[in-house]
Design a protein around this motif. Structure first.
Motif, PDB file in Angstrom:
ATOM      1  N   THR A  97       0.776  -1.232  -0.121  1.00 24.97           N
ATOM      2  CA  THR A  97      -0.051   0.057   0.091  1.00 24.97           C
ATOM      3  C   THR A  97       0.856   1.191   0.123  1.00 24.97           C
ATOM      4  O   THR A  97       1.680   1.414   0.805  1.00 24.97           O
ATOM      5  CB  THR A  97      -0.851   0.062   1.120  1.00 24.97           C
ATOM      6  N   PRO A  98       0.846   2.113  -1.142  1.00 24.03           N
ATOM      7  CA  PRO A  98       1.482   3.317  -1.027  1.00 24.03           C
ATOM      8  C   PRO A  98       1.219   4.341   0.222  1.00 24.03           C
ATOM      9  O   PRO A  98       0.085   4.173   0.752  1.00 24.03           O
ATOM     10  CB  PRO A  98       1.021   4.088  -2.412  1.00 24.03           C
ATOM     11  N   THR A  99       2.140   5.152   0.409  1.00 27.83           N
ATOM     12  CA  THR A  99       1.939   6.178   1.533  1.00 27.83           C
ATOM     13  C   THR A  99       2.019   7.620   0.779  1.00 27.83           C
ATOM     14  O   THR A  99       2.662   7.769  -0.072  1.00 27.83           O
ATOM     15  CB  THR A  99       3.306   6.181   2.483  1.00 27.83           C
ATOM     16  N   GLU A 100       1.138   8.338   1.119  1.00 29.97           N
ATOM     17  CA  GLU A 100       0.944   9.501   0.478  1.00 29.97           C
ATOM     18  C   GLU A 100       1.137  10.791   1.526  1.00 29.97           C
ATOM     19  O   GLU A 100       0.661  10.606   2.661  1.00 29.97           O
ATOM     20  CB  GLU A 100      -0.621   9.820   0.023  1.00 29.97           C
ATOM     21  N   ILE A 101       1.992  11.730   1.009  1.00 30.36           N
ATOM     22  CA  ILE A 101       2.404  12.752   2.016  1.00 30.36           C
ATOM     23  C   ILE A 101       2.551  14.156   1.273  1.00 30.36           C
ATOM     24  O   ILE A 101       2.239  14.300   0.056  1.00 30.36           O
ATOM     25  CB  ILE A 101       4.007  12.614   2.729  1.00 30.36           C
ATOM     26  N   THR A 102       2.397  15.178   2.109  1.00 28.80           N
ATOM     27  CA  THR A 102       2.592  16.551   1.489  1.00 28.80           C
ATOM     28  C   THR A 102       3.929  17.105   2.188  1.00 28.80           C
ATOM     29  O   THR A 102       4.099  17.010   3.353  1.00 28.80           O
ATOM     30  CB  THR A 102       1.359  17.491   1.679  1.00 28.80           C
ATOM     31  N   ILE A 103       4.527  18.079   1.375  1.00 27.95           N
ATOM     32  CA  ILE A 103       5.679  18.732   1.954  1.00 27.95           C
ATOM     33  C   ILE A 103       5.505  20.217   1.429  1.00 27.95           C
ATOM     34  O   ILE A 103       5.111  20.558   0.371  1.00 27.95           O
ATOM     35  CB  ILE A 103       7.051  18.203   1.270  1.00 27.95           C
ATOM     36  N   ASP A 104       5.465  21.141   2.406  1.00 30.28           N
ATOM     37  CA  ASP A 104       5.264  22.473   2.328  1.00 30.28           C
ATOM     38  C   ASP A 104       6.569  23.166   2.360  1.00 30.28           C
ATOM     39  O   ASP A 104       7.649  22.894   3.130  1.00 30.28           O
ATOM     40  CB  ASP A 104       4.419  23.221   3.334  1.00 30.28           C
ATOM     41  N   GLY A 147       1.096  18.939   6.603  1.00 24.29           N
ATOM     42  CA  GLY A 147       0.385  20.067   7.227  1.00 24.29           C
ATOM     43  C   GLY A 147       0.975  20.375   8.548  1.00 24.29           C
ATOM     44  O   GLY A 147       0.650  21.448   9.424  1.00 24.29           O
ATOM     45  N   GLU A 148       1.937  19.510   9.229  1.00 23.57           N
ATOM     46  CA  GLU A 148       2.608  19.816  10.438  1.00 23.57           C
ATOM     47  C   GLU A 148       3.769  20.542  10.387  1.00 23.57           C
ATOM     48  O   GLU A 148       4.816  20.189   9.743  1.00 23.57           O
ATOM     49  CB  GLU A 148       2.760  18.648  11.228  1.00 23.57           C
ATOM     50  N   THR A 149       4.221  21.585  10.977  1.00 24.66           N
ATOM     51  CA  THR A 149       5.315  22.627  10.931  1.00 24.66           C
ATOM     52  C   THR A 149       6.265  21.908  11.721  1.00 24.66           C
ATOM     53  O   THR A 149       5.983  21.477  12.938  1.00 24.66           O
ATOM     54  CB  THR A 149       5.099  24.186  11.405  1.00 24.66           C
ATOM     55  N   LEU A 150       7.392  21.773  11.427  1.00 27.46           N
ATOM     56  CA  LEU A 150       8.673  21.117  12.262  1.00 27.46           C
ATOM     57  C   LEU A 150       9.772  21.832  11.747  1.00 27.46           C
ATOM     58  O   LEU A 150      10.052  22.473  10.986  1.00 27.46           O
ATOM     59  CB  LEU A 150       8.732  19.434  11.432  1.00 27.46           C
ATOM     60  N   LEU A 167      12.086  17.491  10.827  1.00 25.91           N
ATOM     61  CA  LEU A 167      11.457  17.278   9.265  1.00 25.91           C
ATOM     62  C   LEU A 167      12.022  16.196   8.948  1.00 25.91           C
ATOM     63  O   LEU A 167      11.499  15.058   8.146  1.00 25.91           O
ATOM     64  CB  LEU A 167      11.322  18.293   8.585  1.00 25.91           C
ATOM     65  N   LEU A 168      13.460  16.272   8.667  1.00 29.91           N
ATOM     66  CA  LEU A 168      14.192  15.166   7.812  1.00 29.91           C
ATOM     67  C   LEU A 168      14.282  13.905   8.761  1.00 29.91           C
ATOM     68  O   LEU A 168      14.262  12.994   7.933  1.00 29.91           O
ATOM     69  CB  LEU A 168      15.669  15.810   7.979  1.00 29.91           C
ATOM     70  N   THR A 169      14.073  13.836  10.004  1.00 33.12           N
ATOM     71  CA  THR A 169      13.974  12.627  10.635  1.00 33.12           C
ATOM     72  C   THR A 169      12.697  12.083  10.000  1.00 33.12           C
ATOM     73  O   THR A 169      12.746  10.702  10.130  1.00 33.12           O
ATOM     74  CB  THR A 169      13.889  12.923  12.362  1.00 33.12           C
ATOM     75  N   ARG A 170      11.689  12.620  10.103  1.00 28.87           N
ATOM     76  CA  ARG A 170      10.425  11.944   9.685  1.00 28.87           C
ATOM     77  C   ARG A 170      10.360  11.648   8.551  1.00 28.87           C
ATOM     78  O   ARG A 170      10.011  10.611   7.975  1.00 28.87           O
ATOM     79  CB  ARG A 170       8.991  13.062   9.827  1.00 28.87           C
ATOM     80  N   LEU A 171      10.944  12.340   7.479  1.00 32.53           N
ATOM     81  CA  LEU A 171      11.135  11.942   6.020  1.00 32.53           C
ATOM     82  C   LEU A 171      12.009  10.617   5.929  1.00 32.53           C
ATOM     83  O   LEU A 171      11.865   9.756   5.201  1.00 32.53           O
ATOM     84  CB  LEU A 171      12.105  13.089   5.031  1.00 32.53           C
ATOM     85  N   ASN A 172      12.918  10.490   6.789  1.00 32.93           N
ATOM     86  CA  ASN A 172      14.014   9.427   6.902  1.00 32.93           C
ATOM     87  C   ASN A 172      13.030   8.222   7.177  1.00 32.93           C
ATOM     88  O   ASN A 172      13.144   6.913   6.453  1.00 32.93           O
ATOM     89  CB  ASN A 172      15.027   9.468   8.067  1.00 32.93           C
TER      90      ASN A 172
END
Length: 413
Positions: free
Chosen positions: A224-231, A242-245, A250-255
């Motif tokens: 199942t794919p994971t869908e994300i948004t990056i601002d 949508g969560e300001t980090l 932010l890099l830790t979450r993307l990792n």
């Protein structure tokens, strides 16, 4: 007359210290060979290791001044993000995870050396690799008269066996997995993990799965794919889903997202600055996602010629970082140009992560240069006069037509 012994001028040294076998041996070697006081500096750049053992080991050696600093936010904000504004890739592939960490370590070493009144700085890079160049170019750029000690270019501990023998002679604790030959060496930080040497030295053979530490195999990633948004704001990512980090958060979450979807693996034979080719296996899960998102944000916010100019300069910028010239005037000049280009790079990118792939789902920006009135195949309400294209084409064809006429008369093209 014999040459003066440079060791007599060294009273205090700041050592870039990990607490591992090599830098522990270096610490003791400095104390015995130079008879100097050693100050240790250990940087937490998100390598994922417990750093308190490094403190305890330094204390065991009698070190009185021990610096252990969490530099993750500084690393990402002031080094990783500026580099990603340039979409930097060395030799078209490598995201420069090791290269970009060295100038920060060197910068902080010099700052500590000046604060504690040290005569010299010391690193543990070997005489064959790029890191010795990166560290020392940074040292000299920041403190031109600094004395640099590079043990691997001085000592006679030229093999793992000799290194272990020195450690045992001086009662330096050795982890069990450090006895004998390690299968490969690893360097890691919040941006990436790098593995090279030993079982990776034959570029004809694929890396064993045990090499990979930051990512799961794309084949075993979820169905199942994971869908994300990056601002983005002025070229830097500021929010995930949508969560300001903060930058490091932010890099830790993307990792984590990249790891769980098998994203960011690279098996590369690269050209080292010192002249040889080397094979490395890199994992940059969050950075790989970030690069794709940033390029797509630029695709609707950067003017064509500005974007093409920026892309043409990128290989030079990446090479400067790879070769250790972060503090050079030319890198600073390029950075100023790149940062100017990012003023309009603000908006949101939607991505789908699936089995090692990053699939763009959409991008939007208040500064978008994409105008549906102009590009539409329907009535454009006079936004674009297609007849204007005729003159445009004829003007651009003029030199081609003149050249063709000369060619028909037997002249050189």
């Amino acid at each position: 007359m014999s040459a003066p012994d440079a060791r007599k001028d060294i009273r205090k040294v700041v050592l870039a210290y990990s607490g591992g076998l090599d830098t522990s041996v270096i610490l003791k070697w400095l104390q015995t060979r130079y008879g100097c006081e050693v100050v240790t500096f250990t940087a937490d750049l998100g390598q994922g290791e417990e750093l308190e053992p490094a403190r305890r080991k330094a204390e065991m050696f009698g070190v009185k001044e021990i610096f252990i600093e969490d530099l993750r936010e500084t690393f990402v904000k002031d080094f990783v993000f500026p580099m990603f504004r340039a979409n930097a890739l060395y030799e078209g592939q490598y995201l420069l995870g090791t290269s970009i960490a060295r100038p920060l370590i060197a910068q902080r070493q010099i700052e500590i050396a000046e604060a504690v009144g040290a005569d010299a700085v010391c690193h543990g890079a070997t005489g064959k690799g790029n890191d010795q160049v990166r560290f020392e170019l940074a040292y000299y750029a920041l403190k031109p008269d600094v004395k640099v000690i590079a043990p691997w270019r001085e000592w006679d501990l030229t093999s793992r066996t000799k290194l272990l023998a020195f450690a045992e002679e001086h009662q330096i604790p050795i982890a069990k997995d450090k006895r004998g030959e390690a299968p490969f060496s690893v360097d890691a930080n919040l941006l990436h993990s790098s593995s090279e040497g030993k079982l990776l030295e034959d570029p004809a053979l694929p890396p064993d799965e045990i090499v990979f530490q930051r990512t799961i195999s794309p084949e075993t990633a979820p169905d199942t794919p994971t869908e994300i948004t990056i601002d983005f704001l002025h070229g830097d990512p500021v929010a995930l889903n949508g969560e300001t980090l903060s930058p490091a958060e932010l890099l830790t979450r993307l990792n984590r997202l990249g790891r769980d979807n098998g994203i960011g693996r690279l098996d590369l034979v690269e050209n080292r600055f010192v002249g040889m080719k080397s094979r490395g296996v890199y994992e940059t899960p969050g950075g790989t996602i970030l690069l794709a998102a940033h390029r797509n944000m630029e695709s609707i916010t950067l003017d064509r010629e500005a974007g093409h100019l920026k892309d043409s300069l990128m290989p030079r910028y990446a090479e400067l970082i790879y070769n250790g010239f972060w503090f050079s005037p030319e890198r600073r000049m390029l950075q100023a140009l790149i940062d100017t280009s990012q003023h309009s790079v603000t908006g949101r990118v939607r991505l789908k992560l699936y089995k090692g792939n990053i699939i763009v789902q959409g991008r939007e920006s208040p500064n978008s240069l994409y105008d549906t009135r102009v590009v539409t195949f329907e009535e454009d309400e006079g936004a674009y006069n297609q007849q204007d294209a005729q003159g445009f084409i004829k003007l651009n064809a003029l030199r081609l037509r003149l050249g063709a006429q000369i060619g028909r008369r037997g002249g050189a093209l």
